[in-house]
Design a protein around this motif. Structure first.
Motif, mmCIF file in Angstrom:
data_model
loop_
_atom_site.group_PDB
_atom_site.id
_atom_site.type_symbol
_atom_site.label_atom_id
_atom_site.label_comp_id
_atom_site.label_asym_id
_atom_site.label_seq_id
_atom_site.Cartn_x
_atom_site.Cartn_y
_atom_site.Cartn_z
ATOM 1 N N ALA A 46 0.823 -1.348 0.091
ATOM 2 C CA ALA A 46 -0.091 0.103 0.019
ATOM 3 C C ALA A 46 0.928 1.342 0.060
ATOM 4 O O ALA A 46 0.346 2.376 -0.431
ATOM 5 N N SER A 47 2.068 1.345 0.321
ATOM 6 C CA SER A 47 2.996 2.405 0.222
ATOM 7 C C SER A 47 2.862 2.940 -0.730
ATOM 8 O O SER A 47 3.696 4.145 -1.070
ATOM 9 N N VAL A 48 2.863 2.338 -2.033
ATOM 10 C CA VAL A 48 3.132 2.847 -3.340
ATOM 11 C C VAL A 48 2.132 3.912 -3.708
ATOM 12 O O VAL A 48 2.242 4.990 -4.467
ATOM 13 N N LEU A 49 1.134 4.013 -2.874
ATOM 14 C CA LEU A 49 0.021 5.046 -3.185
ATOM 15 C C LEU A 49 0.070 6.459 -2.231
ATOM 16 O O LEU A 49 -0.446 7.529 -2.360
ATOM 17 N N LEU A 50 1.191 6.253 -1.306
ATOM 18 C CA LEU A 50 1.562 7.475 -0.571
ATOM 19 C C LEU A 50 2.409 8.302 -1.402
ATOM 20 O O LEU A 50 2.795 8.270 -2.519
ATOM 21 N N ALA A 51 2.450 9.881 -0.695
ATOM 22 C CA ALA A 51 3.222 10.675 -1.461
ATOM 23 C C ALA A 51 4.427 10.347 -1.980
ATOM 24 O O ALA A 51 5.347 9.692 -1.328
ATOM 25 N N PHE A 68 -3.414 17.119 -6.884
ATOM 26 C CA PHE A 68 -4.131 16.158 -6.159
ATOM 27 C C PHE A 68 -3.445 16.124 -4.689
ATOM 28 O O PHE A 68 -2.457 16.814 -4.480
ATOM 29 N N ILE A 69 -4.118 15.398 -4.001
ATOM 30 C CA ILE A 69 -3.870 15.269 -2.456
ATOM 31 C C ILE A 69 -3.682 13.592 -2.410
ATOM 32 O O ILE A 69 -4.685 13.062 -2.658
ATOM 33 N N PRO A 70 -2.615 13.068 -2.000
ATOM 34 C CA PRO A 70 -2.332 11.691 -1.672
ATOM 35 C C PRO A 70 -3.301 11.213 -0.579
ATOM 36 O O PRO A 70 -3.614 11.980 0.097
ATOM 37 N N LEU A 71 -3.426 9.838 -0.945
ATOM 38 C CA LEU A 71 -4.367 9.310 0.337
ATOM 39 C C LEU A 71 -3.433 8.990 1.526
ATOM 40 O O LEU A 71 -2.160 9.010 1.512
ATOM 41 N N LEU A 112 5.568 14.679 -12.352
ATOM 42 C CA LEU A 112 6.267 13.908 -13.142
ATOM 43 C C LEU A 112 6.709 12.631 -12.557
ATOM 44 O O LEU A 112 7.462 12.680 -11.599
ATOM 45 N N THR A 113 6.225 11.521 -12.998
ATOM 46 C CA THR A 113 6.825 10.111 -12.357
ATOM 47 C C THR A 113 7.146 9.259 -13.540
ATOM 48 O O THR A 113 7.008 9.549 -14.697
ATOM 49 N N THR A 114 7.643 8.201 -13.399
ATOM 50 C CA THR A 114 7.817 7.099 -14.104
ATOM 51 C C THR A 114 6.518 6.293 -14.289
ATOM 52 O O THR A 114 5.816 6.191 -13.707
ATOM 53 N N LEU A 115 6.536 5.611 -15.504
ATOM 54 C CA LEU A 115 5.386 4.417 -15.972
ATOM 55 C C LEU A 115 5.263 3.542 -15.011
ATOM 56 O O LEU A 115 4.322 3.150 -14.379
ATOM 57 N N LYS A 116 6.861 2.976 -14.334
ATOM 58 C CA LYS A 116 6.485 1.836 -13.527
ATOM 59 C C LYS A 116 6.029 2.233 -12.184
ATOM 60 O O LYS A 116 5.142 1.731 -11.715
ATOM 61 N N SER A 117 6.361 3.723 -11.519
ATOM 62 C CA SER A 117 5.726 3.908 -10.301
ATOM 63 C C SER A 117 4.230 4.048 -10.514
ATOM 64 O O SER A 117 3.403 3.468 -9.532
ATOM 65 N N THR A 118 3.549 4.673 -11.532
ATOM 66 C CA THR A 118 2.188 4.800 -11.619
ATOM 67 C C THR A 118 1.590 3.287 -11.920
ATOM 68 O O THR A 118 0.374 3.267 -11.421
ATOM 69 N N TYR A 119 2.190 2.572 -12.422
ATOM 70 C CA TYR A 119 1.683 1.228 -12.985
ATOM 71 C C TYR A 119 1.398 0.445 -11.556
ATOM 72 O O TYR A 119 0.459 -0.100 -11.374
ATOM 73 N N LEU A 120 2.360 0.575 -10.592
ATOM 74 C CA LEU A 120 2.423 -0.075 -9.543
ATOM 75 C C LEU A 120 1.248 0.365 -8.670
ATOM 76 O O LEU A 120 0.367 -0.199 -7.891
ATOM 77 N N LYS A 121 0.932 1.762 -8.698
ATOM 78 C CA LYS A 121 -0.263 2.261 -8.112
ATOM 79 C C LYS A 121 -1.491 1.618 -8.561
ATOM 80 O O LYS A 121 -2.467 1.218 -7.827
ATOM 81 N N LEU A 122 -1.748 1.536 -9.739
ATOM 82 C CA LEU A 122 -3.010 0.905 -10.597
ATOM 83 C C LEU A 122 -2.914 -0.631 -10.315
ATOM 84 O O LEU A 122 -4.166 -0.960 -9.940
#
Length: 1197
Positions: free
Chosen positions: A934-939, A954-957, A1053-1063
């Protein structure tokens, strides 16, 4: 220049002098200029527009001579007359530079200086041109080549430059210092602090250099020490422009009023001898620019942004009769410059046009201009060079004088014989499909070469394979002819037929009736699809890869694990490895090994796919081993040349690595032993032309325990000596990987010969006879074994078979290796293999074969035969059995096990073999623990250097907001185009898509679907990309150039892998995604989402066999919202989709009243047809929701 005192719309055009002013295009620009004009970012849209020849120029009076278009609709930011040549330079707000030659303004050169920032000042030097942008100084040749590119600090905001001598340059801007640059060394030599920040204009005389500040002050500084000698407080508001000539300084600007800044019509004039102001000069225009034009007197030219120009003496009175008007195409003048000869004036306007005013019909820009160098024209009369090595070179290119004498080439008939070039044979496909009408034959074009071209075979050895690589193939659906070697339909290269709906109406089930997932082939470098399937169906490898997760952005093991997860979730739908192949393209070793194919090479079939996939096989095992080493231990990969220090460094090493002992024996008797390990073996074939029978086990042992004579260094002899090198095995791998190396007709003939010999032996052994009739798998009705495999009950099954299904390997006491073919009968005789493992005896079963299907037209394709184990069938079908399958991209079909080892070398060539130890799965832990937490969703921090907290969208969870199973999440994604669509126009006028456009995700937004913060985004990531973007699709995506660049982007700006892990975490936790057109979004993101977790409004508000409705129309109809005005915004779209879903639940009573909701949909489609599915303008019509209760009553009833 400061425009704060003018109309607010005017400030948008000026180069930014304050940090709050950014140059953007005015919304009031005339849109008619952009109609039917395609803007090219690398060039200029229009040619120069010459004025009519009838324009009369009066001597001594300035009037317009020519007007040209630099860039349509892009405001001119700066103009500059070249001080060395007869040229005018123009810079635009888009960072583009254009030069015009002579008073006729003929276009000389045009090139891009900066991709995002405007050009703020231009300075000509002897060898090139200096261009100043916000934080960049470029020195470029007049033709556009870069001489040097000096990048300033990102915090800098430069506006002006001043050339103090031939090699020294001063640069000033909104910061509190001025930089001194040495042009010879291109280095900063001095940073001079200024007491008043904001140096936007700089001028120079013999005594001083002058700095104009945004505060309205002008400071005079010493040229050597940079100390302030004097200071003029010219204007209370801000400074617009100033100029110096002789002992006079004139300035214009803005004064502070109660309502703000106002343009001051009094020019401030100062006497530099007494350092005091003299009588201000009142003018009749709003001064924005001014220049001294000293001819007979010290005249001043004062220009307003509206185009008014007035000449006057700085110490006299301004006469209204001296005003003339420039007629700009746009509403505003943006720049003004005077030539060195004072004969020409240049004006640039807000529509990208440049106006040249002169005082004579044939002006010169400089008193003494050097000659301009032009590109050499095509010399038609010159003779081209002749390459005598080309056999097809036409000899008519050689000029021969007309003569009646005998030529040297006229040999007598006795010494020469005619040898006409024979025409190449007609394509067998043309002959096969030809229909004769009389003596004329008609056949469809097989499209193997360009129209009207017949290549001649110049050399007999053009192809390394000779006839081995030439295979005729019939089109799908035509009847095979028995006299041709035909490729079975299921082995042919499969392609996707695209329609207007893309892939939505393509029937993948026709090619795959199993529950296993195929892979789509249209992605670049998708030739490795078959090997991805092989690795997936190795159970220990699949579990190991899916348990892996690291921090590296482009990790092949991570991306392969994500792809395996998609293959697990799929129920027969094809997947695509776009993210894996994207990471694959970034690995330097892959490019160095030639594994990355260009689109043209892939389409034309250049290169051998068999060699390519074997190199890829070695590369992927090495890369996975390295990735696992980096994760599992502190030591990095230490091997060289395909060897590793220890097989226990990673689980990949335990699975594939074979420990070896390399012995090198010199003729002097000195012996050197070195330990190493390898991940795979390459078959080495014996040099035997007698037709001797070799079983596969013998060739394999010969390849593993390789012995060869070679030159090597001997420490004892201290020189290179002939040595005998041998290789012995210390430890056998759990998975035996073999590259077949059938790369020429020589190896192919060996396989063919051994298969024939093995077939004759089988006939003698079983006493069968070879049947003359063709044998097909459909004719077989033999009983199946318990494993679901066919017994060899027909002698036909032994044709073209040399490869055994099992091999037995034993380590001897003297470090030797025994290898033999193993059959089921041998197991009955010797007992189970597990009992013998204690004595170093292992049985390996064939698990997969990768073969190259030959096709001379397309280069062929790669397919895999894979023995799918019980665990996979248990997960997919709920049954426990084993079965062989053919994997041909998205075509998957069960096959007989003998088909996996039958190789007809005319069209089916083995490339890679995988043997696994029997009972391999029992040796490893096959549990998969989801590594995504779950830590992937944090700021997280942004990659962009300029991103600030104030720009956060946006405001992180928080920890107490973590989503639960069934929670709603609104999702929307925006994309950019990496490769344009490839299509062809048929003869009937219809368009056929050959290859779809390749998209890349650029922005992903997730908003909360419930709770007190419902509708507030918790993910709004812009995805950084290293690949070249062809089209940002700004109108539809809202993505602008620079948004995805970490150096200049202000987005999160993030990497595709970082956002992919969130999804992935949201999918695994079980949330439900709400959005519009999510199928395409997930496809481009490369995610497989269970259907019960997707709530797509495009299908919720859809009637069968009707068109899909846009989100914009649904929002207007149901929610009375006007969205997607100029561009799309993913936050707005995700919120709107959530509101539409709430509306759907309200109208359908949570799905309990489908009939009433059907009436609502009928009303929706009726309204859409009337409105032509277009949302009306705000003043024309309101939405049905805002009307009285009639519509609401219709919904309820």
């Amino acid at each position: 220049m400061n425009f704060e005192g003018l109309d607010p719309g005017l400030a948008e055009f000026s180069p930014a002098m304050h940090s709050t002013l950014d140059p953007v295009l005015d919304a009031h620009l005339n849109p008619s200029l952009l109609q039917n004009v395609e803007l090219d970012p690398e060039g200029v849209a229009l040619e120069a527009l010459p004025v009519q020849e009838s324009v009369h120029i009066m001597e001594g009076v300035y009037s317009e001579l020519h007007s040209v278009v630099a860039e349509v609709g892009v405001p001119v930011s700066v103009s500059h007359f070249d001080l060395h040549e007869e040229m005018l330079w123009v810079g635009s707000h888009g960072g583009h530079a254009t030069s015009f030659f002579g008073p006729a303004l003929e276009r000389y050169s045009s090139f891009q200086v900066n991709g995002s920032d405007d050009i703020r000042q231009i300075q000509s030097l002897e060898n090139g041109i200096l261009f100043l942008t916000k934080n960049n100084l470029k020195y470029m040749a007049r033709g556009g080549l870069i001489i040097f590119d000096y990048l300033l600090d990102e915090c800098e905001d430069m506006h002006s430059l001043l050339l103090t001598d031939n090699s020294t340059l001063l640069i000033g801007g909104l910061q509190n210092h001025v930089l001194e640059i040495d042009l010879n060394t291109v280095q900063e030599t001095q940073k001079c602090a200024v007491e008043i920040p904001g140096v936007t204009i700089m001028r120079q005389t013999n005594r001083f250099f002058f700095c104009g500040h945004t505060s309205g002050k002008i400071s005079l500084r010493d040229l050597r020490s940079f100390k302030v000698e004097h200071e003029f407080d010219a204007f209370s508001g801000s400074l617009s422009d100033f100029d110096v000539h002789g002992n006079l300084l004139a300035a214009c600007g803005f004064s502070s009023r109660l309502t703000g800044l106002a343009c001051d019509r009094f020019l401030k004039v100062y006497d530099l001898r007494m350092m005091r102001a003299i009588t201000p000069l009142q003018v009749h225009v709003d001064p924005a620019f001014l220049r001294f034009i000293p001819t007979y007197t010290s005249r001043l030219a004062i220009i307003s942004q509206s185009g008014q120009c007035q000449f006057c003496e700085p110490t006299g009175l301004a006469n209204p009769a001296d005003i003339f008007h420039v007629n700009p195409v746009g509403p505003l003048l943006m720049t003004f410059d005077v030539s060195a000869s004072k004969q020409a004036l240049a004006f640039g306007d807000s529509e990208g046009c440049v106006h040249l005013w002169t005082d004579s019909p044939e002006p010169s820009f400089n008193p003494y201009s050097r000659e301009t160098e032009f590109a050499l024209p095509c010399l038609v009369d010159s003779l081209p060079p002749l390459d005598w090595s080309q056999d097809l070179l036409p000899l008519s290119l050689i000029p021969v004088p007309l003569t009646t004498d005998t030529l040297l080439s006229d040999w007598p008939a006795a010494n020469s014989a005619p040898a006409p070039r024979r025409a190449p044979p007609v394509d067998a496909e043309i002959l096969r499909t030809m229909k004769k009408v009389g003596f004329i034959g008609y056949a469809p074009n097989p499209r193997t070469r360009l129209r009207n071209q017949i290549p001649y075979r110049l050399k007999e050895s053009d192809s390394e394979f000779d006839n081995f690589s030439q295979v005729t193939e019939s089109p799908i659906g035509r009847e095979e002819e028995p006299h041709l070697h035909m490729v079975s339909k299921k082995y042919r290269k499969v392609t996707i037929k695209y329609s207007k709906l893309g892939l939505e109406d393509f029937d993948f089930k026709h090619y795959n009736k199993t529950l296993f997932a195929g892979l789509e082939p249209h992605i670049p470098n998708a030739y490795c699809n078959c090997m991805i399937q092989v690795l997936y169906f190795l159970e220990p490898v699949r579990c190991l890869i899916q348990n892996h997760l690291c921090q590296k952005e482009f990790c092949l093991a991570c991306e392969l694990g994500f792809l395996f997860h998609m293959l697990d979730l799929s129920r027969g739908d094809p997947c695509q490895g776009s993210n894996f192949l994207r990471a694959f393209r970034t690995i330097p070793e892959a490019s160095a090994l030639g594994l990355i194919l260009a689109d043209s090479d892939e389409a034309s079939g250049k290169g051998s796919l068999a060699r390519l996939i074997q190199r890829w096989n070695r590369f992927i095992l090495t890369q996975l081993h390295q990735d696992m080493q980096e994760l599992e231990g502190p030591q990095a990969y230490r091997g060289a040349g395909g060897s590793f220090c220890s097989s226990g460094d990673s689980v990949i090493g335990q699975l594939f690595s074979c420990e070896m002992e390399n012995c090198s024996l010199c003729r002097c008797g000195s012996e050197t032993v070195r330990a190493s390990s390898t991940l795979l073996f390459t078959l080495s074939y014996p040099e035997d032309k007698t037709g001797k029978n070799y079983d596969f086990a013998h060739v394999l042992k010969r390849s593993i325990c390789l012995e060869q004579n070679t030159q090597a260094w001997c420490d004892n002899c201290e020189k290179y000596q002939p040595t005998i090198q041998t290789r012995n095995i210390r430890h056998l791998p759990d998975i035996l990987v073999i590259n077949c190396e059938v790369n020429s007709s020589k190896e192919a003939d060996f396989w063919r010969l051994q298969a024939e010999v093995a077939f004759k032996i089988a006939v003698k052994k079983y006493g069968g006879e070879i049947k003359n009739k063709e044998f097909t798998l459909a004719d077989r009705k033999e009983p199946r074994s318990a494993e679901g495999l066919l017994y060899c009950s027909s002698i036909e099954e032994m044709k073209n078979v040399w490869l055994p299904f099992s091999i037995r390997m034993k380590m001897t006491k003297n470090k030797g290796l025994d290898v033999c073919n193993w059959t089921d009968g041998d197991e009955m005789q010797w007992g189970p293999a597990r009992a013998e493992e204690e004595h170093g005896v292992y049985v390996y079963d064939l698990m997969a074969t990768v073969v190259h299907i030959l096709d001379s037209r397309t280069g062929g394709s790669l397919v895999a035969h894979i023995k799918v184990g019980e665990t996979y069938h248990q997960r997919k079908e709920g049954v426990t059995h084993q079965q062989w399958y053919l994997f041909n991209d998205f075509l998957i079909e069960p096959i007989d096990k003998y088909e996996a080892v039958q190789f007809d070398m005319n069209w089916k060539v083995p490339a890679i073999l995988y043997y696994v130890k029997r009972n391999l799965n029992s040796r490893y832990n096959l549990n998969i623990k989801n590594p995504i937490e779950a830590s992937v969703l944090l700021a997280e921090a942004s990659l962009a250097r300029k991103q600030r907290k104030t720009h956060t969208t946006f405001i992180p969870l928080m920890l107490n907001e973590m989503p639960q199973v069934g929670d709603l999440v609104g999702l929307d994604a925006e994309f950019v185009t990496l490769n344009e669509e490839e299509a062809e126009l048929r003869s009937d006028g219809t368009k056929s898509t050959i290859k779809p456009s390749q998209m890349s995700v650029a922005r992903i937004t997730c908003v909360r679907g419930q709770g007190p913060n419902e509708g507030i985004p918790f993910i709004d990531d812009y995805i950084s990309t290293q690949e070249q973007v062809v089209d940002y699709l700004t109108q539809y995506s809202g993505i602008k150039p620079g948004d995805l660049d970490a150096k200049i982007s202000s987005k999160h700006l993030t990497t595709l892998k970082s956002t992919y892990l969130k999804l992935r975490f949201l999918i695994d936790i079980g949330v439900k995604f709400v959005g519009h057109g999510l199928q395409k979004d997930f496809r481009v993101i490369n995610l497989m989402v269970p259907k019960d977790q997707v709530l797509d409004t495009v299908y919720l508000f859809h009637m069968p066999r009707k068109r899909m409705i846009s989100l914009r129309f649904l929002a207007w109809y149901f929610l009375d919202l006007k969205i997607q005005g100029e561009t799309h915004d993913s936050i707005e779209d995700a919120r709107t989709a959530l509101q539409l879903y709430r509306k759907y639940l309200e109208l359908s009573k949570n799905g309990t009243e489908p009939e009433s909701f059907h009436k609502v949909l009928k009303g929706l489609y009726e309204k859409g047809r009337k409105m032509d599915w277009k949302v009306p303008e705000p003043e024309s019509q309101t939405s049905p929701k805002s009307k009285a209760g009639l519509r609401q009553g219709d919904w309820v009833g």
